[in-house]
Design an enzyme around this catalytic site. Structure first.
Site, PDB file in Angstrom:
ATOM      1  N   TYR A  27       0.865  -1.196   0.000  1.00 61.25           N
ATOM      2  CA  TYR A  27       0.000   0.000   0.000  1.00 61.25           C
ATOM      3  C   TYR A  27       0.894   1.235   0.000  1.00 61.25           C
ATOM      4  CZ  TYR A  27      -4.893  -1.280   0.373  1.00 61.25           C
ATOM      5  OH  TYR A  27      -6.166  -1.685   0.080  1.00 61.25           O
ATOM      6  N   GLU A  29      -0.396   4.882  -0.247  1.00 57.75           N
ATOM      7  CA  GLU A  29      -1.144   6.145  -0.349  1.00 57.75           C
ATOM      8  C   GLU A  29      -0.208   7.338  -0.240  1.00 57.75           C
ATOM      9  OE1 GLU A  29      -2.456   3.502   1.080  1.00 57.75           O
ATOM     10  OE2 GLU A  29      -4.646   3.607   1.138  1.00 57.75           O
ATOM     11  N   ASP A  49      -8.601  14.309 -23.901  1.00 57.85           N
ATOM     12  CA  ASP A  49      -8.617  12.877 -23.566  1.00 57.85           C
ATOM     13  C   ASP A  49      -8.026  12.146 -24.766  1.00 57.85           C
ATOM     14  OD1 ASP A  49      -9.130  10.224 -23.096  1.00 57.85           O
ATOM     15  OD2 ASP A  49     -11.130  10.569 -22.255  1.00 57.85           O
ATOM     16  N   THR A  99      -5.443   6.841 -21.019  1.00 59.41           N
ATOM     17  CA  THR A  99      -5.159   5.495 -20.542  1.00 59.41           C
ATOM     18  C   THR A  99      -3.771   5.121 -21.059  1.00 59.41           C
ATOM     19  OG1 THR A  99      -6.297   4.588 -22.467  1.00 59.41           O
ATOM     20  CG2 THR A  99      -7.555   4.687 -20.410  1.00 59.41           C
ATOM     21  N   LYS A 145      -3.714   1.494 -24.704  1.00 55.64           N
ATOM     22  CA  LYS A 145      -4.228   1.422 -26.084  1.00 55.64           C
ATOM     23  C   LYS A 145      -3.032   1.543 -27.042  1.00 55.64           C
ATOM     24  CE  LYS A 145      -8.879   2.956 -24.815  1.00 55.64           C
ATOM     25  NZ  LYS A 145      -8.912   3.651 -23.495  1.00 55.64           N
ATOM     26  N   ARG A 154      -2.963  -1.875 -18.241  1.00 63.13           N
ATOM     27  CA  ARG A 154      -4.234  -1.162 -18.087  1.00 63.13           C
ATOM     28  C   ARG A 154      -4.112  -0.181 -16.932  1.00 63.13           C
ATOM     29  NH1 ARG A 154      -8.166  -3.621 -21.271  1.00 63.13           N
ATOM     30  NH2 ARG A 154      -9.574  -2.039 -20.476  1.00 63.13           N
TER      31      ARG A 154
HETATM   32  N1  DSN Z   1     -13.477   1.091 -23.889  1.00 62.05           N
HETATM   33  C1  DSN Z   1     -12.667   2.073 -24.551  1.00 62.05           C
HETATM   34  C2  DSN Z   1     -12.684   1.903 -26.035  1.00 62.05           C
HETATM   35  O1  DSN Z   1     -12.823   0.777 -26.492  1.00 62.05           O
HETATM   36  O2  DSN Z   1     -12.537   2.862 -26.768  1.00 62.05           O
HETATM   37  C3  DSN Z   1     -13.035   3.453 -24.172  1.00 62.05           C
HETATM   38  O3  DSN Z   1     -13.106   3.599 -22.827  1.00 62.05           O
END
Ligand code: DSN
Length: 422
Positions: free
Chosen positions: A56, A58, A202, A228, A231, A237
């Site tokens: 942990y 924090e 974003d 994120t 991707k 993730r």
């Molecule tokens: N689930 C993501 C996507 O496939 O674009 C977006 O959050």
């Protein structure tokens, strides 16, 4: 899964191990076209599965609420420094658990419940957390939404400006999940400045393209960058928030203690490794190849009579409108899955069908590029998609099986990063 690959898991829980093994086979054999997915490297996989998750932590490096953070602090500080260097930003927070919590932290930092916020409508290509009604962001805040022009499928920046000046939102989000075209961050910045809004880019989908120089960067144009890490960026993730120094305290306070508890240290380690990989020359080649493959695939689909939203792509993503094909998106997506081609069904702008049964499918090239497929393979991929959609219309299962065999044969020649050789 072979026992030698994950011996402890196979010995302790063979049932669960068999599910992982089946997933490894699926990811190795199929042509994965979901634009938000990818293959992480073996190094990222290893970093994400370490004893770092036993802790942990924090707080932030040097300012924790738990002792024993000597090594964790170094891991997180390294991830932060790498994020700042790669994206050219003053400040980075690598703790958000994923994209939705990252965006919620932005609301917490800059708005109060009931305030007006503005983002792209989900069916137009936005994201749930950009103020869409069914999301907390659209019910706790007053979400106003912009879209694309009918006919062109492109953002109408003049309409966005008019709407922003009329609504004066606290926050404006740009970016989304089904946008095949370049985002003009400078145009959004001038709109946000006129409207007195905090501007958030974003870039979850295109973060890897930005890092590799294949899409313009929002750095210097926007107040906050939300992304994120899993991707096009090809990390584990997780998520990051990056901002100008003036917003650093507000962002950090919103993530912890505002929204989250302890960071997932094993994920932070994976993010650090992914950011290191993304700073290498090979990643620049990968990012440009993702876009080249998407453009080649779009062209090959157009030549086969497919209708593409906005007429093509500038990035990693293609949105196919199947309205003219008499096969709804969901039927096509499920048929493609049986043919070994994994996509998702998706609304198209001004869709007359429901989100759970829409008119489109969304595809992208990050995963196939990570496996080494190049522009010369894209006509073949387009042909498989055309044959599978045609087979779906005729309910021809044997045609789908033939495509599946061809797909599996090609993919066996392109081993996936992080997976065992089959
Ligand atoms: N689930 C993501 C996507 O496939 O674009 C977006 O959050």
């Amino acid at each position: 899964m072979s026992a030698s690959r994950h011996p402890a898991l196979s010995a302790t829980d063979p049932e669960l191990a068999s599910f992982v093994a089946a997933e490894e086979t699926l990811q190795a054999e199929t042509l994965r076209l979901i634009p938000s997915e990818n293959y992480v490297s073996a190094a990222v996989l290893e970093a994400s599965g370490t004893v770092l998750q036993n802790k942990y932590s924090e707080g932030y490096p040097g300012r924790r609420y738990y002792e024993g953070q000597q090594n964790i602090d170094r891991v997180e500080a390294l991830a932060v420094e790498r994020a700042k260097g790669l994206f050219g930003v003053d400040h980075a927070n690598v703790q958000p658990y994923s994209g939705s919590p990252a965006n919620l932290a932005v609301y917490l930092a800059f708005a109060k419940p009931g305030d007006t916020v503005m983002g792209m409508a989900l069916p137009m290509g936005g994201h749930l957390t950009h103020g869409w009604g069914v999301s907390a962001t659209g019910s706790w805040f007053r979400g106003v939404q912009y879209g694309v022009r009918p006919g062109t499928g492109l953002i109408d920046y003049d309409a966005v400006r008019d709407q922003a000046l009329a609504e004066r939102p606290k926050i404006i989000f740009c970016g989304g999940t089904a946008l095949p075209r370049t985002i003009d961050f400078a145009a959004f910045a001038s709109i946000a400045e006129e409207a007195g809004s905090v501007l958030v880019a974003d870039v979850a989908h295109i973060a890897g393209l930005i890092a590799g120089g294949a899409h313009p960067s929002p750095a210097g144009h926007v107040d906050v960058i939300s992304t994120t890490t899993h991707k096009t960026l090809r990390g584990p993730r997780g998520a990051m928030l990056m901002c100008r120094e003036e917003h650093a305290k507000a962002i950090d306070k919103a993530v912890f203690p505002g929204l989250q508890g302890g960071p997932h240290n094993q994920t932070t380690a994976g993010i650090a490794v992914a950011l290191h990989e993304a700073a290498q020359p090979a990643f620049v080649s990968y990012a440009h190849a993702v876009v080249a493959n998407a453009k080649a695939l779009a062209q090959a689909l157009l030549e086969r009579g497919f209708d593409l939203v906005s007429g093509g792509t500038d990035n990693h993503l293609i949105l196919i409108d199947l309205t003219g094909k008499d096969v709804p998106g969901k039927v096509a997506a499920k048929a493609l899955d049986r043919a070994g081609i994994v996509v998702n069904y998706n609304t198209v702008p001004f869709d007359t069908r429901k989100p759970f049964d829409p008119s489109g499918i969304r595809i992208g090239t990050p995963s196939l590029t990570s496996r080494g497929l190049s522009t010369e393979h894209m006509p073949q991929v387009a042909e498989w998609i055309a044959r599978a959609v045609d087979a779906a219309a005729k309910a021809d299962e044997s045609a789908l099986a033939v495509v599946r065999a061809e797909v599996t044969a090609l993919m066996s020649a392109f081993p996936a990063p992080g997976l065992p050789l089959s």
